[in-house]
Design a protein around this motif. Structure first.
Motif, mmCIF file in Angstrom:
data_model
loop_
_atom_site.group_PDB
_atom_site.id
_atom_site.type_symbol
_atom_site.label_atom_id
_atom_site.label_comp_id
_atom_site.label_asym_id
_atom_site.label_seq_id
_atom_site.Cartn_x
_atom_site.Cartn_y
_atom_site.Cartn_z
ATOM 1 N N PRO A 70 0.715 -0.867 -0.184
ATOM 2 C CA PRO A 70 -0.011 -0.001 -0.051
ATOM 3 C C PRO A 70 0.946 1.439 -0.044
ATOM 4 C CG PRO A 70 -0.218 -1.116 2.125
ATOM 5 C CD PRO A 70 0.863 -1.924 1.157
ATOM 6 N N SER A 71 0.329 2.379 -0.171
ATOM 7 C CA SER A 71 0.862 3.593 -0.276
ATOM 8 C C SER A 71 1.651 4.094 0.914
ATOM 9 C CB SER A 71 0.140 4.669 -0.688
ATOM 10 O OG SER A 71 -1.095 4.897 0.445
ATOM 11 N N GLY A 72 1.419 3.457 2.000
ATOM 12 C CA GLY A 72 1.920 3.925 3.258
ATOM 13 C C GLY A 72 3.281 2.990 3.701
ATOM 14 N N GLY A 73 3.321 1.906 2.832
ATOM 15 C CA GLY A 73 4.493 0.997 3.055
ATOM 16 C C GLY A 73 3.925 -0.417 3.576
ATOM 17 N N LEU A 74 5.029 -1.027 3.642
ATOM 18 C CA LEU A 74 4.768 -2.597 4.363
ATOM 19 C C LEU A 74 6.115 -2.676 5.160
ATOM 20 C CD1 LEU A 74 3.484 -5.614 2.919
ATOM 21 C CD2 LEU A 74 5.986 -5.892 3.912
ATOM 22 N N GLY A 75 5.843 -3.273 6.518
ATOM 23 C CA GLY A 75 6.884 -3.616 7.370
ATOM 24 C C GLY A 75 6.670 -5.106 7.526
ATOM 25 N N PHE A 76 8.011 -5.865 7.757
ATOM 26 C CA PHE A 76 8.331 -7.051 7.853
ATOM 27 C C PHE A 76 9.147 -7.392 9.314
ATOM 28 C CE2 PHE A 76 10.104 -11.577 6.675
ATOM 29 C CZ PHE A 76 8.907 -12.149 7.482
ATOM 30 N N ASP A 77 8.532 -8.115 10.017
ATOM 31 C CA ASP A 77 9.376 -8.641 11.476
ATOM 32 C C ASP A 77 9.576 -10.133 11.576
ATOM 33 O OD1 ASP A 77 10.655 -9.221 13.716
ATOM 34 O OD2 ASP A 77 9.482 -7.606 15.077
ATOM 35 N N GLY A 78 10.684 -10.487 10.933
ATOM 36 C CA GLY A 78 10.839 -12.005 10.794
ATOM 37 C C GLY A 78 10.718 -12.705 12.279
ATOM 38 N N GLY A 79 10.738 -11.813 13.359
ATOM 39 C CA GLY A 79 10.553 -12.718 14.700
ATOM 40 C C GLY A 79 11.897 -12.869 15.158
ATOM 41 N N GLY A 80 12.316 -13.071 16.506
ATOM 42 C CA GLY A 80 13.465 -13.155 17.163
ATOM 43 C C GLY A 80 13.633 -14.777 17.391
ATOM 44 N N ALA A 81 14.620 -15.114 18.233
ATOM 45 C CA ALA A 81 15.213 -16.169 18.816
ATOM 46 C C ALA A 81 15.153 -17.458 17.675
ATOM 47 C CB ALA A 81 14.000 -16.574 19.913
ATOM 48 N N ASP A 82 15.414 -17.329 16.534
ATOM 49 C CA ASP A 82 15.576 -18.462 15.638
ATOM 50 C C ASP A 82 17.059 -18.290 14.935
ATOM 51 O OD1 ASP A 82 15.674 -16.332 13.457
ATOM 52 O OD2 ASP A 82 13.435 -16.575 13.159
ATOM 53 N N THR A 83 17.165 -19.370 13.923
ATOM 54 C CA THR A 83 18.456 -19.464 13.672
ATOM 55 C C THR A 83 18.766 -18.790 12.347
ATOM 56 O OG1 THR A 83 17.514 -21.267 12.216
ATOM 57 C CG2 THR A 83 18.068 -22.045 14.358
ATOM 58 N N GLY A 84 17.888 -17.385 12.185
ATOM 59 C CA GLY A 84 18.352 -16.744 10.867
ATOM 60 C C GLY A 84 17.728 -17.405 9.749
ATOM 61 N N GLU A 85 16.799 -17.744 9.595
ATOM 62 C CA GLU A 85 16.044 -18.462 8.462
ATOM 63 C C GLU A 85 14.864 -17.772 8.069
ATOM 64 O OE1 GLU A 85 15.583 -22.639 9.529
ATOM 65 O OE2 GLU A 85 17.719 -23.008 9.315
ATOM 66 N N ASP A 86 14.651 -16.405 8.524
ATOM 67 C CA ASP A 86 13.634 -15.565 8.164
ATOM 68 C C ASP A 86 13.897 -15.102 6.632
ATOM 69 O OD1 ASP A 86 12.069 -16.177 10.437
ATOM 70 O OD2 ASP A 86 13.359 -14.790 11.490
ATOM 71 N N LEU A 87 12.898 -15.175 5.693
ATOM 72 C CA LEU A 87 13.221 -14.739 4.389
ATOM 73 C C LEU A 87 12.127 -13.805 3.931
ATOM 74 C CD1 LEU A 87 14.735 -15.485 1.582
ATOM 75 C CD2 LEU A 87 12.969 -17.168 1.687
ATOM 76 N N LEU A 88 12.691 -12.756 2.946
ATOM 77 C CA LEU A 88 11.824 -11.753 2.518
ATOM 78 C C LEU A 88 11.957 -12.161 1.047
ATOM 79 C CD1 LEU A 88 9.835 -9.610 2.130
ATOM 80 C CD2 LEU A 88 11.830 -7.983 2.127
ATOM 81 N N VAL A 89 10.635 -12.529 0.378
ATOM 82 C CA VAL A 89 10.918 -12.801 -1.187
ATOM 83 C C VAL A 89 10.156 -11.517 -2.063
ATOM 84 C CG1 VAL A 89 10.335 -14.501 -3.085
ATOM 85 C CG2 VAL A 89 10.855 -15.233 -0.808
ATOM 86 N N LEU A 90 10.833 -11.164 -3.201
ATOM 87 C CA LEU A 90 10.553 -10.105 -3.976
ATOM 88 C C LEU A 90 10.406 -10.767 -5.425
ATOM 89 C CD1 LEU A 90 12.477 -7.052 -2.610
ATOM 90 C CD2 LEU A 90 10.107 -7.870 -1.900
ATOM 91 N N ARG A 91 9.302 -10.939 -6.000
ATOM 92 C CA ARG A 91 9.308 -11.428 -7.319
ATOM 93 C C ARG A 91 8.184 -10.867 -8.291
ATOM 94 N NH1 ARG A 91 7.959 -17.475 -5.365
ATOM 95 N NH2 ARG A 91 5.724 -17.369 -5.002
#
Length: 186
Positions: free
Chosen positions: A118-139
């Motif tokens: 949307p016009s005001g943007g999008l935020g993504f918080d992958g969450g904490g306490a994991d092994t660094g496997e949070d992914l943002l996919v743009l396609r």
């Protein structure tokens, strides 16, 4: 004040429609969530999928200024969540915030056939306490320019031409297959 809608009280063949509110939060009830959106009618967005292996009652919304999708609140220790946004934003929507939990979480933004941000943007918080496997996919999108700005070791912003702005925190890789003429890393 606020109103809570417990989706367990509805039959899965129905849907819930919310409109004309400033802030709305969709908090999933289980772990291992898989959510996606579509446009059932002009100006409306429907979120559907599963949470904890159970089919969710679809949520249709419009004239909601700020939407928070929280797939992490009820995850437990190792649930993996997946959210795919590929529908045009509902009428009146200014901003989306997606909050994931402690597992390996993925937010996929598909820019075809419509820009889901949307016009005001999008935020993504992958969450904490994991092994660094949070992914943002743009396609599936084409833009004149794309600018990455790091704001920390696992956070930053992505500005796409045309006013599309994405912010992220607690994120590891970004899988970006957008077609851009000018890409900048700050």
């Amino acid at each position: 004040g606020s109103t809570r809608i417990d989706f367990q009280e509805f039959e899965t063949g129905s849907n819930v429609t919310v409109r004309d509110v400033t802030d709305m939060s969709l908090v999933t009830g289980g772990g291992n969530d898989s959510l996606s959106d579509n446009n059932p009618a002009a100006g409306q967005t429907r979120v559907s999928g599963t949470s904890g292996g159970l089919q969710m009652v679809p949520l249709v919304y419009f004239n909601v200024a700020n939407l928070t999708v929280d797939t992490g609140a009820n995850d437990g220790a190792a649930a993996n969540d997946s959210v795919t946004l590929d529908a045009a934003p509902a009428s009146g929507l200014s901003r989306i915030q997606v909050n994931a939990g402690a597992g390996a979480d993925t937010l996929t933004l598909e820019f075809s056939p419509d820009n889901p941000v949307p016009s005001g943007g999008l935020g993504f918080d992958g969450g904490g306490a994991d092994t660094g496997e949070d992914l943002l996919v743009l396609r599936d999108g084409t833009f004149a320019s794309e600018t990455y700005t790091a704001t920390g070791p696992s956070s930053g912003t992505i500005a796409l031409s045309g006013g599309t702005n994405i912010s992220y925190t607690n994120l590891s890789p970004i899988d970006d297959s957008l077609i851009v003429a000018d890409m900048v890393f700050n």
